[in-house]
Scaffold this active site. Structure first.
Site, PDB file in Angstrom:
ATOM      1  N   ARG A 169     -49.097 -15.548  10.843  1.00 42.79           N
ATOM      2  CA  ARG A 169     -49.334 -14.578  11.973  1.00 42.79           C
ATOM      3  C   ARG A 169     -49.125 -14.996  13.508  1.00 42.79           C
ATOM      4  NH1 ARG A 169     -47.326 -14.909   7.472  1.00 42.79           N
ATOM      5  NH2 ARG A 169     -46.943 -13.440   5.758  1.00 42.79           N
ATOM      6  N   SER A 239     -46.525  -5.263   5.168  1.00 42.75           N
ATOM      7  CA  SER A 239     -47.869  -5.719   5.250  1.00 42.75           C
ATOM      8  C   SER A 239     -48.696  -4.652   6.574  1.00 42.75           C
ATOM      9  CB  SER A 239     -48.433  -6.955   5.169  1.00 42.75           C
ATOM     10  OG  SER A 239     -48.212  -7.699   4.317  1.00 42.75           O
ATOM     11  N   GLU A 335     -51.512  -6.281  11.372  1.00 41.50           N
ATOM     12  CA  GLU A 335     -50.849  -7.291  10.996  1.00 41.50           C
ATOM     13  C   GLU A 335     -49.686  -6.281  12.183  1.00 41.50           C
ATOM     14  OE1 GLU A 335     -48.452  -9.655   7.787  1.00 41.50           O
ATOM     15  OE2 GLU A 335     -47.053  -8.827   9.115  1.00 41.50           O
TER      16      GLU A 335
HETATM   17  C1  LIG Z   1     -40.703  -3.706   4.645  1.00 43.18           C
HETATM   18  C2  LIG Z   1     -41.459  -4.625   5.289  1.00 43.18           C
HETATM   19  C3  LIG Z   1     -41.215  -6.125   4.911  1.00 43.18           C
HETATM   20  C4  LIG Z   1     -41.496  -7.225   5.757  1.00 43.18           C
HETATM   21  N1  LIG Z   1     -41.840  -8.605   4.864  1.00 43.18           N
HETATM   22  C5  LIG Z   1     -42.782  -9.371   5.729  1.00 43.18           C
HETATM   23  C6  LIG Z   1     -42.824 -10.812   5.767  1.00 43.18           C
HETATM   24  O1  LIG Z   1     -42.673 -10.251   4.157  1.00 43.18           O
HETATM   25  N2  LIG Z   1     -43.381 -11.639   6.559  1.00 43.18           N
HETATM   26  C7  LIG Z   1     -43.799 -11.374   7.581  1.00 43.18           C
HETATM   27  O2  LIG Z   1     -43.536 -11.809   8.421  1.00 43.18           O
HETATM   28  N3  LIG Z   1     -43.130  -9.998   8.597  1.00 43.18           N
HETATM   29  C8  LIG Z   1     -42.265  -8.666   7.197  1.00 43.18           C
HETATM   30  N4  LIG Z   1     -42.159  -7.907   7.849  1.00 43.18           N
HETATM   31  C9  LIG Z   1     -43.028  -7.254   9.760  1.00 43.18           C
HETATM   32  C10 LIG Z   1     -41.291  -8.074  10.542  1.00 43.18           C
HETATM   33  O3  LIG Z   1     -40.475  -7.280   9.811  1.00 43.18           O
HETATM   34  C11 LIG Z   1     -41.682  -8.864  10.952  1.00 43.18           C
HETATM   35  O4  LIG Z   1     -42.754  -9.289  12.107  1.00 43.18           O
HETATM   36  C12 LIG Z   1     -40.279  -9.014  12.199  1.00 43.18           C
HETATM   37  O5  LIG Z   1     -40.408 -10.124  12.688  1.00 43.18           O
HETATM   38  C13 LIG Z   1     -40.239  -8.098  13.401  1.00 43.18           C
HETATM   39  O6  LIG Z   1     -39.386  -8.009  13.884  1.00 43.18           O
HETATM   40  P1  LIG Z   1     -38.625  -6.867  14.705  1.00 43.18           P
HETATM   41  O7  LIG Z   1     -37.467  -7.458  15.261  1.00 43.18           O
HETATM   42  O8  LIG Z   1     -38.105  -5.547  13.953  1.00 43.18           O
HETATM   43  O9  LIG Z   1     -40.307  -6.670  16.008  1.00 43.18           O
HETATM   44  P2  LIG Z   1     -40.855  -5.481  16.516  1.00 43.18           P
HETATM   45  O10 LIG Z   1     -41.005  -4.660  15.414  1.00 43.18           O
HETATM   46  O11 LIG Z   1     -39.502  -4.884  17.095  1.00 43.18           O
HETATM   47  O12 LIG Z   1     -41.335  -6.269  17.197  1.00 43.18           O
HETATM   48  C14 LIG Z   1     -42.533  -6.766  16.943  1.00 43.18           C
HETATM   49  C15 LIG Z   1     -43.370  -7.563  17.848  1.00 43.18           C
HETATM   50  O13 LIG Z   1     -42.691  -8.310  18.271  1.00 43.18           O
HETATM   51  C16 LIG Z   1     -42.353  -8.029  20.020  1.00 43.18           C
HETATM   52  N5  LIG Z   1     -40.906  -8.887  20.047  1.00 43.18           N
HETATM   53  C17 LIG Z   1     -39.375  -8.252  19.858  1.00 43.18           C
HETATM   54  N6  LIG Z   1     -38.595  -9.178  19.942  1.00 43.18           N
HETATM   55  C18 LIG Z   1     -39.106  -9.908  20.973  1.00 43.18           C
HETATM   56  C19 LIG Z   1     -38.413 -10.426  21.747  1.00 43.18           C
HETATM   57  N7  LIG Z   1     -37.047 -11.007  21.829  1.00 43.18           N
HETATM   58  N8  LIG Z   1     -38.957 -11.980  22.789  1.00 43.18           N
HETATM   59  C20 LIG Z   1     -40.230 -11.297  22.510  1.00 43.18           C
HETATM   60  N9  LIG Z   1     -40.842 -10.477  21.930  1.00 43.18           N
HETATM   61  C21 LIG Z   1     -40.351  -9.588  21.337  1.00 43.18           C
HETATM   62  C22 LIG Z   1     -41.882  -7.024  20.554  1.00 43.18           C
HETATM   63  O14 LIG Z   1     -42.718  -6.488  22.188  1.00 43.18           O
HETATM   64  C23 LIG Z   1     -43.795  -6.402  19.884  1.00 43.18           C
HETATM   65  O15 LIG Z   1     -45.151  -7.035  20.254  1.00 43.18           O
HETATM   66  C24 LIG Z   1     -42.246  -6.420   7.179  1.00 43.18           C
HETATM   67  C25 LIG Z   1     -42.060  -5.219   7.486  1.00 43.18           C
HETATM   68  C26 LIG Z   1     -41.271  -4.762   6.829  1.00 43.18           C
HETATM   69  C27 LIG Z   1     -41.103  -3.158   7.178  1.00 43.18           C
END
Ligand SMILES: Cc1cc2nc3c(=O)[nH]c(=O)nc-3n(C[C@H](O)[C@H](O)[C@H](O)COP(=O)(O)OP(=O)(O)OC[C@H]3O[C@@H](n4cnc5c(N)ncnc54)[C@H](O)[C@@H]3O)c2cc1C
Length: 339
Positions: A169, A239, A335
Site C-alpha cells: 500500500r 478497508s 489507508e
Molecule cells: C468498496 C471499496 C473496495 C476497495 N478495495 C480495495 C482493494 O481491494 N485493494 C486496494 O488496494 N484498494 C481498495 N480500495 C481503495 C481504492 O479503490 C483504491 O485505492 C483506488 O486505487 C483509488 O482510486 P481513485 O481513483 O478512487 O483514487 P482517489 O480516491 O480519487 O485518490 C486516492 C489518492 O490518489 C491520488 N490520485 C488519484 N489519482 C491520481 C493521479 N492520476 N495522479 C496522482 N495522484 C492521484 C489522490 O490525490 C489521493 O491522494 C477500495 C475502495 C472501496 C470504496
C-alpha cells in the site's frame, strides 16, 4: 493537436464524487481530459495562488468539507495493446480509465495478470499511488512504467517499475504526496499465465487448464460482493486501515497472548497482522459514532450512515486506533488519504 481549454467550475460539489459520500465542496473544480492540460493548470493555479489537489474516483479519500483551492479530476481516457510477444502483452492505459473496466477489457481478450484485482473501484491513475492489492496480487506485479507530470521539475517523466519504490500500500507517488500527477501506465501481462489462486476462497478453483482469467475474475467479484458492503448503498472507502506490519519480537509477544491472531510472515521476517481481526476483537465491529460506524458486515470497513463529514470520520478513526492500541499494543494507520 489542440489542447482542450481549462473550464474551471466554481463552488464545485464533490459529495457524489467520493465513495464515502462525505459532504465536500471545492472552491474550484476542473476536469482534466488531456495530459497537456496539466502544465497549463499548474501555471494558472500558481499565478492565482490557488492550492491544487488531484482526485480520481474518490474511493480512497476523506475529503475536507471546504477546500479553498482547485480540485483537478483526472479524466484522461484511452487504452490499447502496444505489443504482444514472448515477453508478454504490453498494455498502455490512460490515468482516467476505470480500473475495474480495464480488468474486464483485458479478460475479454483472454489476457491474464490483473484478474485478482477485479472489483477495486477508482481510476487507473490512482492504482500505483497506493499500489492497489487484493487476493495475493498487487498492481506493482504487472507495472512496466508509470508516466507522470512532475510538479517540482515541471516536466513529464517516465518511471520504470523499480524506480517507483512499491511496497505494501505504498509507492514513491504516495510518499511524495502531491508531487506527481499520474498520466498513464504501461502494464506487462504475462505471455504464460499462471493463475494465482493461493488466496482463501480462490483455491477451490484449482490450477488446471480449465481455470481461466475470466473464472478467477468472476470468483473474485463474487467473493468481494459477499464480504464487502456496496459503497453505492452504504458509502465507504473499502478497508479503512492498513494491515499493520510488526517486528518479530512484538509479534511473538502478541501471539503468545492471542494465539489465534491471523499473521503472515513477510520477506524481511516481520509479521503482517489482520487489522480487521484486531478491530473485531476490540469489540468494534458494528460500533457507531454519530453518523459513521465500523460495518456490521466487515469490521475493517468504515461506513457513512448519512450526512457525515470528514471530522466524523476522523473522530471514529481515532477511537478505533486508541481502542486497538490499548487492547493489543498495535498502532493502526489509515489507508485512505485525508485531502
Ligand atoms: C468498496 C471499496 C473496495 C476497495 N478495495 C480495495 C482493494 O481491494 N485493494 C486496494 O488496494 N484498494 C481498495 N480500495 C481503495 C481504492 O479503490 C483504491 O485505492 C483506488 O486505487 C483509488 O482510486 P481513485 O481513483 O478512487 O483514487 P482517489 O480516491 O480519487 O485518490 C486516492 C489518492 O490518489 C491520488 N490520485 C488519484 N489519482 C491520481 C493521479 N492520476 N495522479 C496522482 N495522484 C492521484 C489522490 O490525490 C489521493 O491522494 C477500495 C475502495 C472501496 C470504496
Amino acid at each position: 493537436m489542440t489542447v482542450p481549454s481549462l473550464s474551471l467550475i466554481p463552488d464545485f460539489d464533490l459529495t457524489t464524487r467520493n465513495t464515502l459520500a462525505l459532504g465536500a465542496r471545492s472552491r474550484l473544480g476542473v476536469l482534466i481530459t488531456a495530459p497537456e492540460m496539466v502544465p497549463t493548470l499548474l501555471s494558472e493555479a500558481a499565478a492565482d495562488g490557488f492550492a491544487l489537489r488531484i482526485l480520481g474516483g474518490g474511493s480512497n479519500v476523506v475529503l475536507a468539507p471546504d477546500f479553498d483551492g482547485v480540485t483537478a479530476m483526472i479524466a484522461i481516457m484511452g487504452r490499447r495493446v502496444v505489443e504482444t510477444g514472448a515477453e508478454g502483452t504490453l498494455v498502455d492505459v490512460a490515468a482516467g480509465e476505470n480500473w475495474n473496466e480495464l480488468v474486464g477489457w483485458t479478460v475479454e481478450q483472454g489476457l491474464g495478470g490483473i484478474e485478482n484485482l477485479a472489483g477495486i473501484p477508482g481510476t487507473v491513475g490512482a492504482a500505483p499511488v497506493q499500489n492497489i492489492g487484493a487476493y495475493g496480487v498487487e498492481v506493482a506485479d504487472v507495472i512496466e512504467t508509470v508516466t507522470v507530470f512532475d510538479r517540482d521539475e515541471l516536466r513529464e517523466r517516465v518511471f520504470a517499475k523499480d524506480e517507483c519504490a512499491f511496497a505494501y500500500r505504498d509507492s514513491l507517488f504516495k510518499r511524495e504526496a502531491g508531487r506527481f500527477v499520474v498520466l498513464s501506465l504501461q502494464l506487462r501481462l504475462p505471455a504464460v499465465w499462471v493463475p494465482n489462486v493461493s488466496f482463501a476462497g480462490l483455491s477451490e478453483l484449482g490450477e488446471g487448464a480449465e481455470v481461466t482469467p475470466r473464472a478467477v475474475m468472476e470468483r473474485v467479484l463474487a467473493l468481494r460482493g459477499s464480504k464487502l458492503p456496496d459503497w453505492r448503498v452504504t458509502p465507504n472507502a473499502g478497508s479503512f486501515f492498513q494491515n499493520p506490519i510488526v517486528g518479530a519480537a512484538d509479534a511473538q509477544a502478541l501471539l503468545a497472548e492471542f494465539p489465534t491472531a491471523p499473521n503472515f510472515l513477510q520477506a524481511d521476517g516481520r509479521l503482517k497482522l489482520s487489522a480487521g481481526w484486531l478491530i473485531e476483537k476490540s469489540g468494534l465491529k458494528g460500533f457507531r459514532l454519530g453518523p459513521v460506524g465500523m460495518s456490521e458486515r466487515h469490521a475493517l470497513v468504515l461506513v457513512n450512515y448519512g450526512g457525515a463529514v470528514a471530522g466524523d470520520v476522523a473522530a471514529l478513526a481515532d477511537h478505533v486506533k486508541r481502542t486497538v492500541r490499548e487492547r493489543f499494543g498495535v498502532q493502526l494507520a489509515e489507508e485512505p488519504v485525508f485531502l
